[in-house]
Design an enzyme around this catalytic site. Structure first.
Site, PDB file in Angstrom:
ATOM      1  N   GLY A  14       0.837  -1.211   0.000  1.00 39.10           N
ATOM      2  CA  GLY A  14       0.000   0.000   0.000  1.00 39.10           C
ATOM      3  C   GLY A  14       0.859   1.243   0.000  1.00 39.10           C
ATOM      4  O   GLY A  14       1.833   1.315   0.752  1.00 39.10           O
ATOM      5  N   ARG A  24      13.529  10.219  -2.603  1.00 39.39           N
ATOM      6  CA  ARG A  24      14.429  11.361  -2.839  1.00 39.39           C
ATOM      7  C   ARG A  24      15.658  11.285  -1.920  1.00 39.39           C
ATOM      8  O   ARG A  24      16.800  11.472  -2.367  1.00 39.39           O
ATOM      9  CB  ARG A  24      13.652  12.664  -2.581  1.00 39.39           C
ATOM     10  N   ARG A  75       1.239  -5.175  -5.212  1.00 35.40           N
ATOM     11  CA  ARG A  75       1.341  -6.332  -4.316  1.00 35.40           C
ATOM     12  C   ARG A  75       1.584  -7.520  -5.255  1.00 35.40           C
ATOM     13  O   ARG A  75       0.693  -7.913  -5.994  1.00 35.40           O
ATOM     14  CB  ARG A  75       0.056  -6.519  -3.518  1.00 35.40           C
ATOM     15  N   ASP A 106       4.531  -4.338   6.323  1.00 38.94           N
ATOM     16  CA  ASP A 106       4.763  -5.681   6.824  1.00 38.94           C
ATOM     17  C   ASP A 106       5.031  -6.744   5.726  1.00 38.94           C
ATOM     18  O   ASP A 106       6.055  -7.424   5.751  1.00 38.94           O
ATOM     19  CB  ASP A 106       3.464  -6.023   7.575  1.00 38.94           C
ATOM     20  N   SER A 108       5.761  -6.322   2.549  1.00 43.52           N
ATOM     21  CA  SER A 108       6.911  -5.991   1.696  1.00 43.52           C
ATOM     22  C   SER A 108       8.230  -6.327   2.395  1.00 43.52           C
ATOM     23  O   SER A 108       9.167  -6.829   1.772  1.00 43.52           O
ATOM     24  CB  SER A 108       6.895  -4.504   1.347  1.00 43.52           C
ATOM     25  N   THR A 129       4.164   2.741   5.661  1.00 44.09           N
ATOM     26  CA  THR A 129       2.769   2.274   5.760  1.00 44.09           C
ATOM     27  C   THR A 129       1.999   3.234   6.667  1.00 44.09           C
ATOM     28  O   THR A 129       2.540   3.691   7.683  1.00 44.09           O
ATOM     29  CB  THR A 129       2.677   0.849   6.346  1.00 44.09           C
ATOM     30  N   ASP A 131      -0.333   2.323   8.464  1.00 43.78           N
ATOM     31  CA  ASP A 131      -0.870   1.540   9.589  1.00 43.78           C
ATOM     32  C   ASP A 131      -0.068   1.676  10.895  1.00 43.78           C
ATOM     33  O   ASP A 131      -0.584   1.375  11.967  1.00 43.78           O
ATOM     34  CB  ASP A 131      -0.926   0.046   9.218  1.00 43.78           C
ATOM     35  N   ASP A 133       2.193  -0.232  12.000  1.00 47.42           N
ATOM     36  CA  ASP A 133       2.217  -1.514  12.702  1.00 47.42           C
ATOM     37  C   ASP A 133       3.557  -2.247  12.607  1.00 47.42           C
ATOM     38  O   ASP A 133       3.604  -3.463  12.689  1.00 47.42           O
ATOM     39  CB  ASP A 133       1.080  -2.414  12.171  1.00 47.42           C
ATOM     40  N   ARG A 158     -18.259  15.721  12.554  1.00 48.65           N
ATOM     41  CA  ARG A 158     -18.790  16.192  13.845  1.00 48.65           C
ATOM     42  C   ARG A 158     -19.780  17.343  13.624  1.00 48.65           C
ATOM     43  O   ARG A 158     -20.807  17.422  14.298  1.00 48.65           O
ATOM     44  CB  ARG A 158     -17.643  16.635  14.763  1.00 48.65           C
ATOM     45  N   MET A 173      -8.673   2.955   8.407  1.00 45.09           N
ATOM     46  CA  MET A 173      -7.787   1.858   8.001  1.00 45.09           C
ATOM     47  C   MET A 173      -6.870   1.441   9.149  1.00 45.09           C
ATOM     48  O   MET A 173      -6.911   2.017  10.233  1.00 45.09           O
ATOM     49  CB  MET A 173      -6.963   2.281   6.793  1.00 45.09           C
ATOM     50  N   ARG A 175      -5.586  -2.090   8.900  1.00 47.36           N
ATOM     51  CA  ARG A 175      -5.534  -3.556   8.743  1.00 47.36           C
ATOM     52  C   ARG A 175      -5.799  -4.208  10.094  1.00 47.36           C
ATOM     53  O   ARG A 175      -6.938  -4.172  10.541  1.00 47.36           O
ATOM     54  CB  ARG A 175      -4.191  -3.994   8.170  1.00 47.36           C
ATOM     55  N   ALA A 190     -13.371  12.101  19.988  1.00 52.63           N
ATOM     56  CA  ALA A 190     -14.414  11.085  19.755  1.00 52.63           C
ATOM     57  C   ALA A 190     -14.771  10.412  21.083  1.00 52.63           C
ATOM     58  O   ALA A 190     -13.997  10.451  22.043  1.00 52.63           O
ATOM     59  CB  ALA A 190     -13.920  10.055  18.744  1.00 52.63           C
ATOM     60  N   ASN A 218     -23.904  17.116  21.730  1.00 49.14           N
ATOM     61  CA  ASN A 218     -25.155  16.527  21.230  1.00 49.14           C
ATOM     62  C   ASN A 218     -24.978  15.569  20.074  1.00 49.14           C
ATOM     63  O   ASN A 218     -25.811  15.501  19.173  1.00 49.14           O
ATOM     64  CB  ASN A 218     -26.163  17.612  20.819  1.00 49.14           C
ATOM     65  N   GLU A 226     -10.775  -0.938  10.914  1.00 44.14           N
ATOM     66  CA  GLU A 226     -11.178  -2.041  10.026  1.00 44.14           C
ATOM     67  C   GLU A 226     -10.440  -3.284  10.497  1.00 44.14           C
ATOM     68  O   GLU A 226      -9.258  -3.231  10.798  1.00 44.14           O
ATOM     69  CB  GLU A 226     -10.776  -1.727   8.581  1.00 44.14           C
ATOM     70  N   LEU A 257      -9.123   7.444   0.839  1.00 43.31           N
ATOM     71  CA  LEU A 257      -8.706   8.855   0.919  1.00 43.31           C
ATOM     72  C   LEU A 257      -7.674   9.036   2.031  1.00 43.31           C
ATOM     73  O   LEU A 257      -6.883   9.977   2.010  1.00 43.31           O
ATOM     74  CB  LEU A 257      -9.910   9.794   1.050  1.00 43.31           C
TER      75      LEU A 257
HETATM   76  O1  F6P Z   1      -1.530  -1.505   4.678  1.00 45.22           O
HETATM   77  C1  F6P Z   1      -2.079  -0.311   4.251  1.00 45.22           C
HETATM   78  C2  F6P Z   1      -3.550  -0.439   3.976  1.00 45.22           C
HETATM   79  O2  F6P Z   1      -4.047   0.819   3.596  1.00 45.22           O
HETATM   80  C3  F6P Z   1      -4.386  -1.047   5.106  1.00 45.22           C
HETATM   81  O3  F6P Z   1      -4.692  -0.113   6.109  1.00 45.22           O
HETATM   82  C4  F6P Z   1      -5.575  -1.572   4.357  1.00 45.22           C
HETATM   83  O4  F6P Z   1      -6.164  -2.646   5.037  1.00 45.22           O
HETATM   84  C5  F6P Z   1      -4.989  -2.037   3.050  1.00 45.22           C
HETATM   85  O5  F6P Z   1      -3.768  -1.326   2.891  1.00 45.22           O
HETATM   86  C6  F6P Z   1      -5.857  -1.807   1.842  1.00 45.22           C
HETATM   87  O6  F6P Z   1      -5.226  -2.360   0.741  1.00 45.22           O
HETATM   88  P1  F6P Z   1      -5.646  -2.114  -0.784  1.00 45.22           P
HETATM   89  O7  F6P Z   1      -5.262  -0.720  -1.159  1.00 45.22           O
HETATM   90  O8  F6P Z   1      -4.872  -3.139  -1.538  1.00 45.22           O
HETATM   91  O9  F6P Z   1      -7.123  -2.294  -0.833  1.00 45.22           O
END
Ligand code: F6P
Length: 326
Positions: A14, A24, A75, A106, A108, A129, A131, A133, A158, A173, A175, A190, A218, A226, A257
């Site tokens: 991703g 760069r 990928r 992860d 890659s 990434t 994420d 993670d 909001r 997002m 993952r 939130a 309110n 996700e 986005l």
């Molecule tokens: O790993 C980055 C990520 O944006 C995740 O948060 C998400 O689950 C996944 O890639 C979405 O992958 P794709 O763009 O292949 O749908």
């Protein structure tokens, strides 16, 4: 000690804002040290199909502010097979590439680790990434920009949520990681974050939601990471609607986005420092490591540790969110 004369660079998985700043930085610091740079297009797929171009310093002009990746990304299933990796190795030899810098998440870096071990080939990874993670670095390239995008979107939601006195479930997002959801929730005030690392019962959630309506806002906003573990925003909204029919519920899935946009200063600086450090690492004969930044210092994290998928969520953040949403 290997004499590195040519570095290949690729982005994989991703895309993440800041990848261009990293490309760069690798290109310019390598050229600064007298090393040739080759840009490999479309991740590991481009290694197999030989989509490779020599990069001069002007190839990376005017890209630090751009989202996405000028090298494109993919990928690549073929690289997951021994035959595919052999083809990639043949291309590497043919192109005269002595070492690789792989920018990705992860999956890659897992591919990089296997390839480096199989062919005893020098590879340094950069954590790219949204994420966040990957273990061993405080943040990954792209995470801060995605967090800021989430913040802007949730602030807008909001407004309408408050006007209509509604409950919103907003899916972000990540993952299998809750970093974006948890910190996104803190940044936007939130009411709750539902993340895969920590389980939340529906009645517990209802109490948190009620806090939003009790306050002057309110409205109530719940950020949902996700993940098959959380079930996603849609499923959660259905459950809450069934058990608490009094709420006027809406769902927003922020989706891709979150992956676009010009990188923040934080991500540009992170990517620039990490890109330069990747070249230093290769010159120091490091291999099979990911560059991380911890407590503002460059660190080398063995691939085996970085990709183990056990970067912990800071529980203090969860506690802060709970205390501030009363
Ligand atoms: O790993 C980055 C990520 O944006 C995740 O948060 C998400 O689950 C996944 O890639 C979405 O992958 P794709 O763009 O292949 O749908």
């Amino acid at each position: 000690m290997t004499q590195i004369k040519c570095i290949g660079i690729l982005t994989s998985g991703g895309d993440a804002p800041g990848m261009n700043a990293a490309i760069r930085a690798v290109t310019r610091s390598a050229i600064y040290s007298g090393i040739t740079v080759k840009g490999i297009y479309r991740g590991y797929r481009g290694l197999i199909t030989d989509e490779i171009v020599e990069f001069k310093t002007q190839n990376v002009s005017n890209i630090i502010q751009m989202g996405g990746t000028i090298l494109k990304t993919a990928r690549c299933k073929e690289f997951q097979t021994p035959e595919g990796r052999q083809l990639a190795y043949d291309v590497i030899k043919h192109e005269g590439i002595d070492a690789l810098v792989v920018i990705g998440g992860d999956g890659s870096l897992t591919g990089a680790r296997i390839f480096a071990t199989e062919f005893n080939f020098p590879i340094v990874g950069l954590p790219g990434t949204i994420d966040n993670d990957l273990f061993g670095t405080d943040t990954t390239i792209g995470y801060d920009t995605a967090l800021n995008t989430i913040m802007e979107c949730v602030d807008k939601i909001r407004d309408t949520a408050t006007s209509h006195e509604r409950l919103f479930f907003i899916e972000v997002m990540g993952r299998d990681a809750g970093f974006l959801a948890l910190n996104g929730a803190i940044a936007t005030g939130a009411e709750a974050a539902i993340i895969p690392e920590i389980s939340t019962e529906v009645d517990q959630l209802a109490e948190l939601i009620q806090n939003g309506f009790r306050k002057s806002k309110n409205s109530s906003i719940v950020l949902v990471a996700e993940s098959p573990i959380t079930g996603g925003a849609m499923a959660l909204a259905e459950r809450v609607k069934k058990e608490y029919p009094g709420y006027d519920v809406r769902v927003t899935i922020l989706g891709h986005l979150q992956r676009g946009g010009s990188p923040t200063a934080h991500d540009r600086i992170l990517a620039s420092r990490m890109g330069a450090a990747a070249v230093d690492a290769l010159l120091e004969d490091q291999r099979n490591v990911m560059i991380g930044i911890r407590n503002d210092e460059i660190v080398y994290v063995p691939f085996s540790k970085a990709i183990k998928n056990d970067k912990p969520i800071n529980r203090e953040l969860l506690n802060t969110l709970r205390r501030l949403s009363i």
